[in-house]
Design an enzyme around this catalytic site. Structure first.
Site, PDB file in Angstrom:
ATOM      1  N   SER A   1       0.280   5.918   9.639  1.00 19.10           N
ATOM      2  CA  SER A   1       1.598   5.534  10.136  1.00 19.10           C
ATOM      3  C   SER A   1       2.613   6.002   9.122  1.00 19.10           C
ATOM      4  O   SER A   1       2.294   6.202   7.940  1.00 19.10           O
ATOM      5  CB  SER A   1       1.673   4.013  10.290  1.00 19.10           C
ATOM      6  OG  SER A   1       3.008   3.571  10.437  1.00 19.10           O
TER       7      SER A   1
ATOM      8  N   TYR B   1       0.411  -4.367   6.348  1.00 19.97           N
ATOM      9  CA  TYR B   1       0.324  -3.160   7.183  1.00 19.97           C
ATOM     10  C   TYR B   1       0.603  -1.922   6.343  1.00 19.97           C
ATOM     11  O   TYR B   1      -0.133  -0.924   6.428  1.00 19.97           O
ATOM     12  CB  TYR B   1       1.322  -3.266   8.334  1.00 19.97           C
ATOM     13  CG  TYR B   1       1.196  -2.162   9.356  1.00 19.97           C
ATOM     14  CD1 TYR B   1       0.167  -2.171  10.293  1.00 19.97           C
ATOM     15  CD2 TYR B   1       2.106  -1.108   9.399  1.00 19.97           C
ATOM     16  CE1 TYR B   1       0.047  -1.165  11.238  1.00 19.97           C
ATOM     17  CE2 TYR B   1       1.996  -0.093  10.336  1.00 19.97           C
ATOM     18  CZ  TYR B   1       0.963  -0.125  11.253  1.00 19.97           C
ATOM     19  OH  TYR B   1       0.846   0.872  12.180  1.00 19.97           O
TER      20      TYR B   1
END
Length: 259
Positions: free
Chosen positions: A134, A147
């Protein structure tokens, strides 16, 4: 292909089937994986749906054995895509259980997939591995600590693999998208305010999973290590490297402006 039951994983699986004919679709949600296979077969391809929790190394070993048996040979392209979203709390307030669950899927899932499948690729001397990270892997936005860390580790793991497999014909790629129109924010690890913000940004700036899958596979076929499929991801990548202190200050300002 892990995380194939929805979102980016489903788009990857369908595009892979269009290009190569057959694909193994694994997901912790086996019903979702079966739905993906039904769509692949409706398009004229072939797929095998398997339930697999990538945080469990035993299940990943079983996935590899089933894939080899069904394909008739070890997989030549591995896509470590399974992931979950988490966010909304600052460090020190994020429950440790959220850290363990996030790292279990987002990091250990890729570790397990690499540990099991890379030796086959190395022995063959060819093939490919795509790890879906990501833009969070380098953007380090506030209130997304678990995350961010999980995806940064996937980026580092991919860079390590690329170095270790240099000199072979095994292509390693890491995909770093920004907002994609998926359901990743719809889970209990993201608080309501963060989920609402993420949903709004997805609507405004998000692209389709199909866009990401197609761009990523095209770039992988060209031998790209870093795949940043969206313009905003590439701008963030450059800004942080050209002006790291200014970037951090801006990220802090944005973090303080959140409710």
């Amino acid at each position: 292909m892990t995380g194939a039951g929805s979102g980016i994983g489903r788009a990857f699986a369908r595009e892979l089937a269009r290009r190569h004919g057959r694909v193994v679709c694994a997901d912790v949600d086996e019903a979702g994986a079966k739905d993906t296979v039904a769509r692949i077969e409706a398009d004229g391809g072939r797929g095998l749906a398997l339930g697999c929790d990538v945080a469990d190394k035993r299940q990943v070993w079983e996935l590899s054995e089933a894939a080899e048996h069904w394909l008739g040979h070890p997989p030549t392209l591995v896509v470590n895509n399974a992931g979950i979203g988490t966010g909304g709390h600052v460090l020190g307030e994020t429950p440790l259980s959220d850290w363990h669950r996030t790292l279990g899927v987002n990091l250990w899932g890729v570790v397990h997939g690499s540990h099991v499948f890379v030796p086959w690729l190395r022995a063959a001397g060819s093939g490919g591995i795509i790890n879906v990270a990501s833009a969070a892997s380098f953007a380090a936005a506030p209130r997304m600590g678990a995350y961010n860390v999980s995806k940064a580790a996937v980026l580092a793991l991919s860079e390590t693999l690329a170095a270790e497999l240099d000199g072979t014909d095994v292509v390693v790629s890491v995909v770093c998208p920004t907002f994609v129109k998926t359901s990743i924010a719809d889970n209990e690890l993201i608080d309501s305010a963060a989920a609402e913000l993420a949903a709004r940004l997805m609507r405004i700036t998000g692209v389709s999973p199909e866009f990401i899958a197609t761009r990523a596979l095209d770039a992988h076929d060209r031998g790209k290590l870093y795949i940043l499929p969206q313009r905003d991801a590439r701008l963030l990548w450059r800004f942080k490297r050209w002006a790291p202190r200014s970037y951090t200050r801006l990220a802090g300002l944005l973090g303080r402006s959140l409710p």
